[in-house]
Design an enzyme around this catalytic site. Sequence first.
Site, short mmCIF file in Angstrom:
data_model
loop_
_atom_site.label_atom_id
_atom_site.label_comp_id
_atom_site.label_asym_id
_atom_site.label_seq_id
_atom_site.Cartn_x
_atom_site.Cartn_y
_atom_site.Cartn_z
N THR A 335 0.92 -1.10 0.00
CA THR A 335 0.00 0.00 0.00
C THR A 335 0.96 1.15 0.00
O THR A 335 2.14 0.96 0.30
CB THR A 335 -0.80 -0.04 1.32
N ASN A 355 -3.81 -3.71 -2.20
CA ASN A 355 -3.64 -4.62 -1.07
C ASN A 355 -2.21 -5.13 -1.01
O ASN A 355 -1.31 -4.35 -0.80
CB ASN A 355 -4.67 -5.75 -1.08
N ASP A 377 -9.44 -8.52 2.15
CA ASP A 377 -9.73 -7.71 3.35
C ASP A 377 -11.12 -7.99 3.93
O ASP A 377 -11.43 -7.57 5.04
CB ASP A 377 -9.61 -6.21 3.03
N GLY A 427 0.92 -0.92 5.32
CA GLY A 427 1.24 -1.98 6.29
C GLY A 427 0.07 -2.79 6.78
O GLY A 427 0.17 -3.42 7.84
N GLY A 428 -1.05 -2.80 6.05
CA GLY A 428 -2.19 -3.62 6.50
C GLY A 428 -2.63 -3.18 7.89
O GLY A 428 -2.68 -1.98 8.20
O1 DON Z 1 -6.98 -1.63 3.31
C1 DON Z 1 -6.19 -2.25 4.00
O2 DON Z 1 -6.16 -2.18 5.20
C2 DON Z 1 -5.16 -3.13 3.31
N1 DON Z 1 -5.67 -3.58 2.05
C3 DON Z 1 -3.89 -2.39 3.19
C4 DON Z 1 -2.80 -3.22 2.57
C5 DON Z 1 -1.46 -2.79 2.93
O3 DON Z 1 -1.25 -1.83 3.62
C6 DON Z 1 -0.35 -3.62 2.44
N2 DON Z 1 0.89 -3.02 2.82
N3 DON Z 1 1.83 -3.21 3.29
#
Ligand code: DON
Length: 528
Positions: A335, A355, A377, A427-428
């Site tokens: 992301t 994602n 997600d 970072g999810g």
């Molecule tokens: O929307 C979200 O929370 C995730 N799809 C974000 C993914 C993400 O940050 C991947 N990165 N390192």
Amino acid sequence: MPDQFAADVAMQIMDAGGNAVDAAIAAQFSLAVTYPEAGNIGGGGFMLTYMDGKTNFLDYRETAPSGASRDMYLNEQGEVVSDLPVYGILASGVPGTVAGMWAAHQKYGSLPWEDLLAPAIKLAEEGFEMPSQLFERIEGYQSSVSEKDIKVNFADYFDGVKTGEKFVQPELASTLKRIQMQGADGFYKGETAKHIVDFMNAKNGLITEQDLAAYNAKWREPIITQWREFTVVSASPPSSGGIAIAQWLQMYDRVKARSGKIEHNSQQYIHVLAEIGKRVFADRAEYLGDPDFYDVPKSALLAADYLDSRAAEVNLEEISNTENVKPGLDESHDTTHFSIVDSFGNAVSNTTTINLSFGSGMVVEGAGFLLNNEMDDFSAKSGVANSFGAVGGDANAIAPNKRMLSSMSPTILLEDDKIKLVTGSPGGTTIISSVYLSILNAIEFDMSAQKIVDSPRFHHQLLPKDMIYYHDTLADDVVTALQEKGYVMRAGNFGDLQVIVNTKKGLEAASESRNRGSAEVTPAESGI
Ligand code: DON
């Protein structure tokens, strides 16, 4: 900015008289070319704006295709088929990015739309020098997908270009030109839409012509809370981020009132914030989802007496038992984020994603862009963890046209209506930690911009039980002390903070030293 190309493009647009939103739109399209692991037109995101003294929040999150269904990733035994929500044609939601940029431009843009696409088109058409970090990530991705049962066409587009060589993307350039000429229709209708639908039909995907035509970006109320002397403005559902960050900051102050001052990155600091994190993530799993489909109890989750009672449960010395932390009301990475402040005093905090790195690994043939794997997600099955170890239930179950729950947390802190901090990260689920820790670094510990982004961080999210992820630069004795307390310590570098902070010395900007980002402040902006 997460890379130098986007930083240069944003500056160029502002030098031409553009505002922060103009610069953000141009940077977003530029990242779609030069940062394919996360920059995109085949994904989605959130843009938080502070324009002319008013905050606003643009949700351009992907939606589940109309043909999606609650159990679409389960086999006959009712188990999640591994990798199906993550790789290949069924992993993608309907992209929202182009509609988002178009909506942002309609509302706040000051330069012509065509001018904002021009730099990205040039980068795609003439090519750019492949950065070593991108090359390594492409190689790493190719070797990991080659072992999967689900086959992707990633290599057809990304194979063969080495560090320092020119990477040219003619199909993507043509797609961007259609967007330049026709606006959002250049993506959701006509030739680009036909490429997407043909690709879906050829590979048994779900996204239809109607799904594309029906996609809408939405302006929503951001989550606004008062914390100390600051107004914290952050992402609203379908992101969990704004509520989670507000809960974390509010509970921190309540716990600190009991414990007294806590030293930065000490074992006690990390323990207390992990204890709070358990509670934040228990709520996230139960109550957060797309507000158009599920009634998210926003005010209840942020009510002062609720936070008092949750914070009172935090054990200052010991780890609370994970099983006992229940939702509390009545019953690789990629992301990318950028932060912009313009010389007019406006700000944009924008997080965007497909994602995981390189999304679904599927490039739309003829249109030259990667599709997201955002469907992961959703909660594919109640209680079963997704790629980020996050669990969920009804609130985040798959349904046609629904937005999947996010952790993306573009955030702005205001002090007397003036910008204090603009922050955000990839970072999810760890995004939430990177962002609230950046706020504490800036406010509680009064750090410079570079120190805010480079200080070691840590993350705990209830599950896996008692596990703390931490940056490997965290002091060894602190790691040992936490292990002795009973935590399972796992090293890993997550996030890529991009911050702008208004310090006593003026405006400072920083991008994490270990990545390929770039931060710049011009004399015109520094006086804000
Ligand atoms: O929307 C979200 O929370 C995730 N799809 C974000 C993914 C993400 O940050 C991947 N990165 N390192």
